[in-house]
Design an enzyme around this catalytic site. Structure first.
Site, PDB file in Angstrom:
ATOM      1  N   GLY A 241       0.795  -1.224   0.000  1.00  0.00           N
ATOM      2  CA  GLY A 241       0.000   0.000   0.000  1.00  0.00           C
ATOM      3  C   GLY A 241       0.828   1.275   0.000  1.00  0.00           C
ATOM      4  N   HIS A 242       0.127   2.409  -0.092  1.00  0.00           N
ATOM      5  CA  HIS A 242       0.806   3.700  -0.175  1.00  0.00           C
ATOM      6  C   HIS A 242       1.530   4.046   1.131  1.00  0.00           C
ATOM      7  CE1 HIS A 242      -2.330   5.672   2.269  1.00  0.00           C
ATOM      8  NE2 HIS A 242      -3.196   4.963   1.556  1.00  0.00           N
ATOM      9  N   ASN A 243       2.690   4.677   0.990  1.00  0.00           N
ATOM     10  CA  ASN A 243       3.525   5.134   2.103  1.00  0.00           C
ATOM     11  C   ASN A 243       4.069   3.998   2.968  1.00  0.00           C
ATOM     12  OD1 ASN A 243       1.468   7.631   1.668  1.00  0.00           O
ATOM     13  ND2 ASN A 243       3.480   8.360   2.358  1.00  0.00           N
ATOM     14  N   SER A 261       1.000   3.008   5.021  1.00  0.00           N
ATOM     15  CA  SER A 261       1.781   3.648   6.089  1.00  0.00           C
ATOM     16  C   SER A 261       2.336   2.665   7.109  1.00  0.00           C
ATOM     17  CB  SER A 261       0.945   4.724   6.803  1.00  0.00           C
ATOM     18  OG  SER A 261       0.566   5.729   5.896  1.00  0.00           O
TER      19      SER A 261
END
Length: 346
Positions: A241-243, A261
């Site tokens: 996923g993102h970050n 994250s």
């Protein structure tokens, strides 16, 4: 390619028992090897194949004691599995080295730069202001968006998609169908129950020697950077996923999902179908057994967890024992209730 057994031993730092002049032309599993093949033996369960194999040579450990005579030549090295892995990598690189030049049609933007010794397959696309280092291989139908940087010796396999602003280190491998840098999954709930897309303006950075498996997706950051550390290996069909930040030399098996994250430490091992919630941290050297679900941060290096929710391995195994015995326990409870509720005899 053709090498003598002695040449192979010198490359691996090993010693030869038997005919060192035999010629090796390929690699094979010990149970399937024919004349001209090189095999290896590291698992004792396969030792019986050693006495019947047709392989010209077999890589074995220094402390292997033969129970019978063997017809093959032996190359004794400290770690047969790692030695054979090095040979596989050498063979794969030597095979790929034959790919050079440009197949038409292929698109290269006028502002893009490509180092010497590169390969661009048919129908590949390289966008504006890209920088590709020496000996980068881009296979057919691969897409490389604007402002992408790819380091020396990296390989982008057929059909892979590299979104704009991605940074890929040296000697990385992005396998067929993988998508690196696509938008993260971010939506803002609205009062009417609908969802407003949140623009994802960050990027992805892969360190040196990273491997991204086939059909794996690595989302760009909402802001900032999604990172995969040096030497980490990600299997097929993994969602990052993102970050997310993945440390160095971490291994992630197929069908794992990592929510946004999350921070994963160095030297971690994640089994297949692991699920990790967002905004948590896994300490260095954490091991997650297959299908483990992690909902909170893992503190303390070297922990081994299993189950849903994740528990330390010993505790999880004790829970499983109780779970397996639940029918018998229920039966005992029912019998005790029947005895307790039975009317007293006069």
């Amino acid at each position: 390619m053709e090498f003598t057994v002695q040449q192979i031993a010198e490359v691996l730092g090993g010693t030869v028992e038997g005919d060192a002049t035999r010629r090796v032309t390929g690699l094979a599993k010990i149970e399937e090897a024919q004349a001209g093949a090189l095999a290896f033996l590291s698992n004792p369960k396969y030792e019986h194949f050693l006495y019947d194999t047709q392989a010209s040579a077999v890589i074995v450990s220094p402390d292997l004691v033969l129970r019978h005579a063997v017809a093959t030549s032996l190359v004794r090295v400290a770690d047969p599995y790692s030695a054979f892995t090095k040979l596989l990598e050498f063979y794969a690189q030597a095979t790929r080295m034959g790919k050079r030049g440009v197949e038409e049609p292929a698109y290269l933007a006028a502002t893009a730069t490509v180092g010497p010794g590169h390969y661009r397959g048919a129908f590949s696309y390289i966008g504006e202001n890209c920088q590709l280092g020496p000996n980068v291989l881009v296979f057919p139908h691969a897409y490389i968006g604007d402002r992408v940087t790819i380091g020396e010796g990296s390989v982008i396999h057929a059909g892979a998609k590299i979104y704009p602003d991605t940074v890929i280190g040296r000697f990385c491998v992005v396998k067929a169908g993988a998508v690196v840098g696509t938008d993260g999954f971010g939506f803002a709930p609205q009062p009417d129950g609908s969802y407003l897309p949140i623009p994802q303006i960050g990027n992805v950075v892969l360190g040196d020697y990273v491997s991204i498996g086939a059909n794996t997706t690595v989302d760009c950051a909402t802001m900032g950077t999604t990172r995969v550390g040096e030497g980490s290996k990600i299997d097929n069909l993994v969602q990052v996923g993102h970050n997310v930040e993945i440390g160095r030399h971490t291994v992630i098996a197929g069908q794992t999902g990592i929510s946004g994250s999350t921070k994963i430490g160095d030297y971690c091992l994640l089994g297949g179908q692991v699920g990790i919630a967002g905004h948590i941290t896994l300490a260095n050297k954490t091991t997650l057994a297959a299908q483990t679900g992690v909902h909170k941060s893992v503190k303390g290096e070297g922990r081994i967890l299993q189950g849903r929710p994740a528990l330390d391995l010993n505790q999880s195994q004790r829970v499983l024992v109780v779970y397996r015995n639940l029918p018998a326990i229920l039966h005992r409870v029912e019998r005790l209730e029947q005895t307790a509720n039975a009317p007293e005899k006069p």
